[in-house]
Design an enzyme around this catalytic site. Structure first.
Site, mmCIF file in Angstrom:
data_model
loop_
_atom_site.group_PDB
_atom_site.id
_atom_site.type_symbol
_atom_site.label_atom_id
_atom_site.label_comp_id
_atom_site.label_asym_id
_atom_site.label_seq_id
_atom_site.Cartn_x
_atom_site.Cartn_y
_atom_site.Cartn_z
ATOM 1 N N CYS A 65 0.813 -1.082 0.049
ATOM 2 C CA CYS A 65 -0.170 0.050 -0.114
ATOM 3 C C CYS A 65 0.820 1.319 0.310
ATOM 4 O O CYS A 65 1.817 1.452 0.884
ATOM 5 C CB CYS A 65 -0.983 -0.055 1.229
ATOM 6 S SG CYS A 65 -1.904 1.410 1.184
ATOM 7 N N CYS A 69 0.091 4.495 6.993
ATOM 8 C CA CYS A 69 -0.827 4.208 8.187
ATOM 9 C C CYS A 69 0.261 3.602 9.314
ATOM 10 O O CYS A 69 0.529 2.261 8.800
ATOM 11 C CB CYS A 69 -2.061 3.775 8.127
ATOM 12 S SG CYS A 69 -3.193 4.612 6.841
ATOM 13 N N CYS A 72 -0.650 -0.044 10.266
ATOM 14 C CA CYS A 72 -0.893 -1.025 9.352
ATOM 15 C C CYS A 72 0.305 -1.946 8.946
ATOM 16 O O CYS A 72 1.293 -1.355 8.339
ATOM 17 C CB CYS A 72 -1.599 -0.479 8.098
ATOM 18 S SG CYS A 72 -2.276 -1.661 6.702
ATOM 19 N N CYS A 109 -17.190 -9.208 3.372
ATOM 20 C CA CYS A 109 -16.488 -7.739 3.600
ATOM 21 C C CYS A 109 -15.327 -7.944 2.349
ATOM 22 O O CYS A 109 -14.522 -8.617 2.647
ATOM 23 C CB CYS A 109 -15.796 -7.360 4.679
ATOM 24 S SG CYS A 109 -15.206 -5.618 4.584
ATOM 25 N N CYS A 142 -20.085 -5.729 1.568
ATOM 26 C CA CYS A 142 -19.493 -4.700 2.050
ATOM 27 C C CYS A 142 -18.402 -4.359 1.339
ATOM 28 O O CYS A 142 -17.429 -5.359 1.271
ATOM 29 C CB CYS A 142 -19.405 -4.476 3.390
ATOM 30 S SG CYS A 142 -18.700 -2.757 4.052
ATOM 31 N N CYS A 202 -20.540 2.096 7.077
ATOM 32 C CA CYS A 202 -19.768 1.290 8.289
ATOM 33 C C CYS A 202 -18.350 2.012 8.398
ATOM 34 O O CYS A 202 -17.421 2.261 7.652
ATOM 35 C CB CYS A 202 -19.388 0.003 7.685
ATOM 36 S SG CYS A 202 -18.407 -1.083 8.942
ATOM 37 N N ARG A 272 -19.497 -3.693 16.135
ATOM 38 C CA ARG A 272 -18.806 -4.894 15.844
ATOM 39 C C ARG A 272 -17.497 -5.262 16.313
ATOM 40 O O ARG A 272 -16.506 -4.277 16.286
ATOM 41 C CB ARG A 272 -18.661 -5.035 14.177
ATOM 42 C CG ARG A 272 -18.000 -6.523 13.981
ATOM 43 C CD ARG A 272 -17.779 -6.317 12.135
ATOM 44 N NE ARG A 272 -19.232 -5.874 11.817
ATOM 45 C CZ ARG A 272 -19.218 -4.887 10.958
ATOM 46 N NH1 ARG A 272 -18.050 -4.095 10.492
ATOM 47 N NH2 ARG A 272 -20.388 -4.430 10.454
#
Length: 408
Positions: A65, A69, A72, A109, A142, A202, A272
């Site tokens: 990526c 972040c 992550c 998801c 999702c 979400c 969740r």
């Protein structure tokens, strides 16, 4: 305890607690913990009974990526030894999803690493959504693909997507401490785009990144204002090879207080439990079901989770039941717009004095559900940490992107 009685009354009426009341929940003692769980459990059962919604993650594209972040394992510069692969074909993703659906998952998801999707990526995911829905009546899908450009949310909805996940993660004040390649406002904008397209929004948070009690309350109140249908709560998994690898700030008791606070602030929302529950809640996971009404089944994006069979046994042993595809997750007053299969347009706001967040399933924290690592300011009320449990952090080596069967 007057505080808990007040919070229960407000939760049953969908009234917003004060920030001081929310902070007080995080600062209760371990001696009062069961009282806190009992009180929040009354609110959870009022709106969701004893149902537990199961969600299943499919990592469509793992690693590499360009975003930075800090939490992550897929981030730019990550040295974490995770699976790295490019886009799964629709049939591969559908096959991966089938394992979760067979295990009782109601929502799939679909997650992909990256800043955001190109139009070609949206086409890929649209084909995948159609492939999953063709043979699975009642399944919810999702998408979690990062920052959305204009028109992309509408295209995903047209393809059959039910929801879109994009987490706020932490408070606006500390967001720049964990990510520099995009802004907090970028994330808020993507949640608004999902709402406007008629998708069930979400959006959740990551706890354990060194944030203060005030930061936690700030992000949860921000989520309430955004009014998502689902609020995933991730607990940071400090991956070796990430900037937050040394952040071990959570205890099972701390995690339960955080979940209780979220439930009080967002009473009629699908809360969740997402990444990190096995690492930080450990044997206290069954208690957390009294606070949250939704969990992920099996593995996460880049880390292994509890075996799917063990999840089902835990739910049954704790006296709960798996929510079926024929059951509506959200309370009736929330099912007329975002999150309902026959709704459309942007979600409405709750009645005056209410404005609670709302709930959806498996996608709940998708992009972050792999279990991150923490940053930010020193936690005010974090309590003692039990010490690093690196033995509980296992990199995913099965399921999507491998030749091994998934853990569902």
């Amino acid at each position: 305890m007057d505080l808990l009685n007040t919070l229960v009354d407000k939760g049953l009426r969908r009234e917003t607690p004060t920030r001081e009341e929310a902070l007080a929940v995080l600062r209760t003692s371990d001696d009062d913990l069961l009282d806190v769980v009992t009180a929040a459990g009354k609110v959870r059962r009022h709106w969701f009974g004893r149902r537990v919604k199961l969600n299943y993650l499919v990592n469509l594209k793992s690693g590499l990526c360009p975003e930075d972040c800090s939490y992550c394992s897929q981030r730019l510069g990550s040295k974490a030894d995770i699976l790295k692969y490019t886009w799964l074909k629709p049939e591969q993703a559908s096959e991966a999803a089938a394992a979760g659906l067979a295990g009782g998952a109601k929502r799939v998801c679909l997650v992909a690493s990256g800043r955001g999707p190109t139009d070609r990526d949206v086409d890929r995911v649209s084909d995948t959504i159609k492939a999953i829905k063709e043979g699975n009546e009642g399944v919810e899908v999702c998408a979690c693909l990062g920052l959305l450009s204009d028109g992309q949310a509408e295209r995903l909805r047209e393809a059959g997507a039910d929801a879109y996940n994009h987490n706020l993660n932490t408070s606006e004040a500390t967001y720049g401490d964990i990510t520099t390649t995009h802004t907090y406002a970028d994330r808020v904008d993507t949640v608004h785009k999902a709402h406007a397209a008629g998708l069930s929004a979400c959006s959740g948070l990551i706890a354990g990144m060194g944030e203060s009690d005030t930061d936690l309350v700030d992000v949860v109140f921000s989520l309430r204002e955004l009014d998502p249908d689902s609020v995933p709560v991730n607990f940071l998994i400090p991956f070796e090879g990430t900037p937050l690898a040394e952040e071990w700030n959570l205890t099972p008791q701390r995690c339960l207080r955080i979940l209780a606070m979220v439930r009080f602030v967002c009473p009629d929302v699908e809360v969740r439990i997402a990444g990190g529950r096995e690492v930080h809640l450990r044997t206290m996971q069954p208690l957390a079901l009294h606070l949250a009404n939704s969990i992920f089944l099996g593995d996460y994006l880049t880390s292994e989770g509890q075996a799917g069979r063990a999840d089902l046994e835990m739910i049954a042993d704790a006296g709960f039941e798996v929510e079926g595809t024929d059951q509506v997750t959200l309370p009736e007053h929330r099912t007329g717009g975002c999150g309902s299969h026959d709704g459309g347009g942007a979600c409405g706001t709750a009645p005056a004095g209410a404005g609670a967040c709302a709930g959806a399933s498996s996608s709940g924290g998708c992009a972050e559900t792999e279990a991150p690592a923490g940053a930010g300011t020193a936690a005010e009320g974090a309590g003692r940490a039990d010490g690093p449990r690196t033995d509980l952090v296992a990199v995913r080596r099965r399921g999507a992107g491998t030749d091994l069967a998934p853990n569902a």
